[in-house]
Every structure is written in C-alpha cells, then in structure tokens.
Motif scaffolding. Sequence first.
Motif, short mmCIF file in Angstrom:
data_model
loop_
_atom_site.label_atom_id
_atom_site.label_comp_id
_atom_site.label_asym_id
_atom_site.label_seq_id
_atom_site.Cartn_x
_atom_site.Cartn_y
_atom_site.Cartn_z
N LEU A 1 21.02 48.54 44.85
CA LEU A 1 21.19 48.31 43.42
C LEU A 1 20.78 46.88 43.12
CD1 LEU A 1 23.46 50.43 44.47
CD2 LEU A 1 24.26 50.27 42.12
N ASN B 1 20.25 43.19 42.21
CA ASN B 1 21.14 42.14 41.72
C ASN B 1 22.61 42.53 41.77
OD1 ASN B 1 18.85 40.49 41.01
ND2 ASN B 1 18.62 41.76 39.17
N ALA B 2 22.94 43.54 42.54
CA ALA B 2 24.34 43.97 42.62
C ALA B 2 24.78 44.16 44.07
CB ALA B 2 24.54 45.26 41.82
N GLY B 3 24.16 45.11 44.79
CA GLY B 3 24.58 45.37 46.16
C GLY B 3 23.86 46.57 46.73
N PHE C 1 28.98 44.73 47.91
CA PHE C 1 28.70 44.08 46.64
C PHE C 1 29.25 42.66 46.70
CE2 PHE C 1 27.90 48.38 45.69
CZ PHE C 1 27.23 48.48 44.48
N GLY D 1 29.25 40.22 44.69
CA GLY D 1 29.92 39.70 43.50
C GLY D 1 31.36 40.12 43.37
N ASN D 2 31.81 41.02 44.23
CA ASN D 2 33.18 41.52 44.13
C ASN D 2 34.23 40.44 44.37
OD1 ASN D 2 32.33 44.07 43.52
ND2 ASN D 2 33.14 45.04 45.36
N ASN E 1 34.29 42.48 49.25
CA ASN E 1 32.85 42.69 49.09
C ASN E 1 32.36 43.89 49.88
OD1 ASN E 1 33.11 41.52 51.60
ND2 ASN E 1 31.85 39.72 51.13
#
Length: 332
Positions: free
Chosen positions: A63, A65-67, A89, A91-92, A99
């Motif tokens: 995904l 820019n997400a993970g 992810f 950003g988590n 993450n």
Amino acid sequence: MHDTLSAPGAATITKGDLPVLCLGERDVARLLDPTSLLDGLAEGFRRLASGDVQSPERVGVTLPNAGFSLSMPAWAPGWPIAVKVVNVFEGNLARGLPNHLALIALFDPETGTPLCIMDGTHITGMRTAASAVLSVRELARPDARVVTLIGAGVQGREHLRLLPLVRDFAEIRIASLHFADAQLLAESHSGARAVEDVEAAIRSSDVVCLATHAYAPVIDAGWIRPGTHVSSVGYAPPSGELPPDLLKRGRLFVETADAFNAPPVGCGELAGIDPATATALGEVLLGHKPGRITQGDITIYKAMGIAMEDLVAARIVYDGARTGQAGTTLLL
C-alpha cells in the motif's frame, strides 16, 4: 478414496454455522510457553529440513506510503493448516498501535473447516526472537557467557525473555539507538545492563543478537571477535542491520534458501551471496550438516521469519486453549 458418487450434490449442502475458537492477545500470551516454543521450533526445523513441512514463500500487497500485507500459509502432517496475515505499517506507532499486526487462522487438515482464529501479533514477536535464540542454543560456544543485544523494541524485549533459557549468561548487555530505551528494557531483568559504547560491548561479547529495524548496518564487522555467534532478525530492505562484510568472515546459517530471494520473501543483506554457502538450521538439528566446527568459528544466523514458525507457535496455543478451555467460541 472418497465415494463421490454416493455423496449428496453440492447444491443441496449449506455450510451453516460452524463453531470457531477465538483467542485474543491475552490468551495467546498466557498459553505460549517459551520453553515449549523453543523445543517446538527445533522440531519444526527438523521436519522442514526433512521435507515434511509445506511452508511456501510469503506473498503480499504493498500500500503506497502506508505499509504492506503478507500472507503466510503452512502445514505438516498431523498438524492443522495455519495461515497468518501480517500487516506492517510504520505509521502505526504514532497512532499508538504496533507497527506489526497479525492474525492467524487454523483449519482442520481433513475437511478444511476453520478451527480457530487467534491474535498473531504476540506470536510474530515471540517466534521471531525464539528462532534467533534457538540458533544461540545450537551454534554459540557452550562456554558463552556474555551477550550483547542491539535493539530495545519488541524484539529486544522478547530476546531478553528467551536468552536466559539457552545459556547461563553472566552478563546481558543492551544497546539501542536511544540509550533511555536500553535502560528501560534492562530494568526488566536483573542480569541485564544498558551500554552506550557499542563497539566495546561487541568486541568482548560471545554472542551478539541484532534485533532492530535499522535500514543500515548497526555494527562493524571488524568488531566481531573469533568464536562469536551473531544472530539477526531485522527486516528493513534494501540494506538492513547486518553488515555484509561479516558474511565473508563467518559461516552462514538460515531458515531456508528462501532467505536469498528478493524482499519481501528474502533478505536484502544476502543479495549477491551464493545460497550454497549457507546451511539450513534444520540440517544442523538433524545432524546432517555441522554447526559450530571450532571454538574460533564466527557463526551467523540470518532469519527472515517463515510460516512454519507461526504454525508451531499457533499449535502450542491452540492445544493449550482446548485443554484449558480458554477463548470464546464464535459461530461463523
């Protein structure tokens, strides 16, 4: 062979509600015994090397820019089918979430019906560390007394829990990018202490465990003295935490030859390395190939995490849940 001629037609059969056991993180953490996990992984690696386990390459989707999300199935005769989905992810952490988030499903090997759904986040953290610590048990010198652990996150925590089970270490040193994190983790174990001078710690260690999410090597290959065992579980392509120069000085051990594939299946640090130069840990456990040959060997274990490890851990949890009547039964 099943008598398909006498079976009712598929159109006349409906699944109905099937009972499925659901185990949350607390159940999994309580039921996953560390010693049973280490011994179970040893059996799993032996069965894997014997060709008795199906543990294919993981597949995933990215995904932007997400993970990314990976699917990891495994099965061995006499065991349930296991399928783990793990989502990574980064950003988590800013959201107060791990993450790595994972879910494991178990299925009946005779019918394919679902048996259990369990938290896989705790299992992922613990089985990853257990694989590395198993390599310490099998490959480190018997007289190893000092270990340095690089990383104070989830993997650092799980390594610290498991390492005392395989050697009577006189000292466990912990280093981290943030010294305060190393101090905090060291406070959880009476035999551990945080260190700031990483080079000095490494140069006088018998075992070095790399457990970071670093995108570049966290140690210098020249710091490793003869006779040291080094394990590495970090995954951060394209480079990662393990210095490639170290592979020229030591003997390499892996879970499977899949470690030499491109990420996300394999390990970026092993790019360009001939797979024939490595030994599968299961071959050592079977006695088919040597582990440590001399006291002066530098042994290196690079782990990527494979579905067999999830299957072993999930089976321990599931068997314990059935005996202890843990979890909640759902109808699906």
